[in-house]
Design an enzyme around this catalytic site. Sequence first.
Site, PDB file in Angstrom:
ATOM      1  N   SER A  13       6.232   6.089   5.580  1.00 18.84           N
ATOM      2  CA  SER A  13       7.201   6.233   6.593  1.00 18.84           C
ATOM      3  C   SER A  13       7.259   5.293   7.662  1.00 18.84           C
ATOM      4  O   SER A  13       8.407   5.135   8.033  1.00 18.84           O
ATOM      5  CB  SER A  13       7.136   7.822   7.508  1.00 18.84           C
ATOM      6  OG  SER A  13       5.890   7.826   8.053  1.00 18.84           O
ATOM      7  N   ILE A  90      -8.959  -5.362   3.771  1.00 16.67           N
ATOM      8  CA  ILE A  90      -8.335  -6.535   3.400  1.00 16.67           C
ATOM      9  C   ILE A  90      -9.440  -7.584   3.055  1.00 16.67           C
ATOM     10  O   ILE A  90     -10.344  -7.718   4.052  1.00 16.67           O
ATOM     11  CB  ILE A  90      -7.312  -7.163   4.486  1.00 16.67           C
ATOM     12  CG1 ILE A  90      -6.298  -6.136   4.622  1.00 16.67           C
ATOM     13  CG2 ILE A  90      -6.723  -8.485   3.835  1.00 16.67           C
ATOM     14  CD1 ILE A  90      -5.283  -5.753   3.817  1.00 16.67           C
ATOM     15  N   HIS A 106      -2.449   1.809  13.756  1.00 11.68           N
ATOM     16  CA  HIS A 106      -3.622   3.025  13.690  1.00 11.68           C
ATOM     17  C   HIS A 106      -2.971   4.334  14.594  1.00 11.68           C
ATOM     18  O   HIS A 106      -2.639   3.999  15.622  1.00 11.68           O
ATOM     19  CB  HIS A 106      -4.815   2.346  14.383  1.00 11.68           C
ATOM     20  CG  HIS A 106      -5.938   3.104  14.119  1.00 11.68           C
ATOM     21  ND1 HIS A 106      -7.005   3.395  13.024  1.00 11.68           N
ATOM     22  CD2 HIS A 106      -6.607   4.197  14.999  1.00 11.68           C
ATOM     23  CE1 HIS A 106      -7.661   4.236  13.219  1.00 11.68           C
ATOM     24  NE2 HIS A 106      -7.795   4.903  14.451  1.00 11.68           N
ATOM     25  N   ASP A 147     -10.434  -2.063  12.476  1.00  7.74           N
ATOM     26  CA  ASP A 147      -9.664  -1.495  13.495  1.00  7.74           C
ATOM     27  C   ASP A 147     -10.423  -2.166  14.932  1.00  7.74           C
ATOM     28  O   ASP A 147     -10.244  -1.791  16.111  1.00  7.74           O
ATOM     29  CB  ASP A 147     -10.167   0.041  13.982  1.00  7.74           C
ATOM     30  CG  ASP A 147      -9.315   0.605  12.705  1.00  7.74           C
ATOM     31  OD1 ASP A 147      -8.345   0.318  12.194  1.00  7.74           O
ATOM     32  OD2 ASP A 147     -10.019   1.744  12.393  1.00  7.74           O
TER      33      ASP A 147
HETATM   34  C1  GAR Z   1      -0.043   6.464   9.739  1.00  5.10           C
HETATM   35  O1  GAR Z   1      -0.370   7.502  10.695  1.00  5.10           O
HETATM   36  C2  GAR Z   1      -1.010   5.109  10.089  1.00  5.10           C
HETATM   37  O2  GAR Z   1      -1.299   4.871  11.480  1.00  5.10           O
HETATM   38  C3  GAR Z   1      -2.165   5.480   9.336  1.00  5.10           C
HETATM   39  O3  GAR Z   1      -1.876   6.009   8.241  1.00  5.10           O
HETATM   40  C4  GAR Z   1      -0.538   6.585   8.167  1.00  5.10           C
HETATM   41  C5  GAR Z   1       0.496   6.471   6.905  1.00  5.10           C
HETATM   42  O4  GAR Z   1       1.669   7.003   7.289  1.00  5.10           O
HETATM   43  N1  GAR Z   1      -2.993   4.652   9.079  1.00  5.10           N
HETATM   44  C6  GAR Z   1      -4.450   4.658   9.241  1.00  5.10           C
HETATM   45  O5  GAR Z   1      -5.012   5.859   9.540  1.00  5.10           O
HETATM   46  C7  GAR Z   1      -5.065   3.303   9.179  1.00  5.10           C
HETATM   47  N2  GAR Z   1      -6.596   3.491   9.597  1.00  5.10           N
HETATM   48  P1  GAR Z   1       2.997   6.557   6.551  1.00  5.10           P
HETATM   49  O6  GAR Z   1       2.480   6.262   5.071  1.00  5.10           O
HETATM   50  O7  GAR Z   1       3.889   7.760   6.415  1.00  5.10           O
HETATM   51  O8  GAR Z   1       3.362   5.206   7.334  1.00  5.10           O
END
Ligand code: GAR
Length: 192
Positions: A13, A90, A106, A147
């Site tokens: 998303s 990465i 994050h 992070d």
């Molecule tokens: C998001 O909330 C992003 O911040 C999180 O994964 C989700 C991906 O959602 N990332 C982490 O937790 C990284 N540590 P999406 O696939 O709908 O963009």
Amino acid sequence: MKKLVVFASGSGSNFQAIIDAVRQKKLNVEIAGLITNRDGIGAIERAIKNRIPVNVINETDEQLFKRKLADQLKKWQPDLIVLAGFLKKIPAEIVNDFPNKIINIHPALLPKFGGKGFYGLRVHEAVINSGEKTSGCTVHYVNNEYDRGQILEQKEVPVYSTDSPESLAKRVLKAEHELLPSVIKKLFTQTN
Ligand code: GAR
């Protein structure tokens, strides 16, 4: 035109928020491609729908993973790499090859609730369990520690006493969709 490469492991998303910003001409960049470490995810469907090239690099062998990643990035030559829900570390060599050119979003207000294991609903569970009244999202540069790279910008959202990890995730995700394209735009404006 500046080139972006997006990395995602999930529904995508945030990737979609970038695609939408480009389509609406709020963001003047080319999305050169999507790299994912998982097959069959929503992010891939979004890329196909928008005619954005995809490379699934899901090698479990780290050396092979690293080589394929480096080869693809050499071809796409991004000005910026955006980790939009990419849940694999990465490789250090790639981070070193792209100094201050990799950003991550994050779903919490770093430096709190970050580090290895803090992803997805686990983050929101931890925020609720600790009694925080405010959460949000953070866009930061990626370095070799989970992070811990320099924070670029954060967007806050309230945490309500009635929140479940899911309801908080939804509120934070909405903030992410606003923050990520806006930080990308600022980064490109600064370097233009
Ligand atoms: C998001 O909330 C992003 O911040 C999180 O994964 C989700 C991906 O959602 N990332 C982490 O937790 C990284 N540590 P999406 O696939 O709908 O963009």
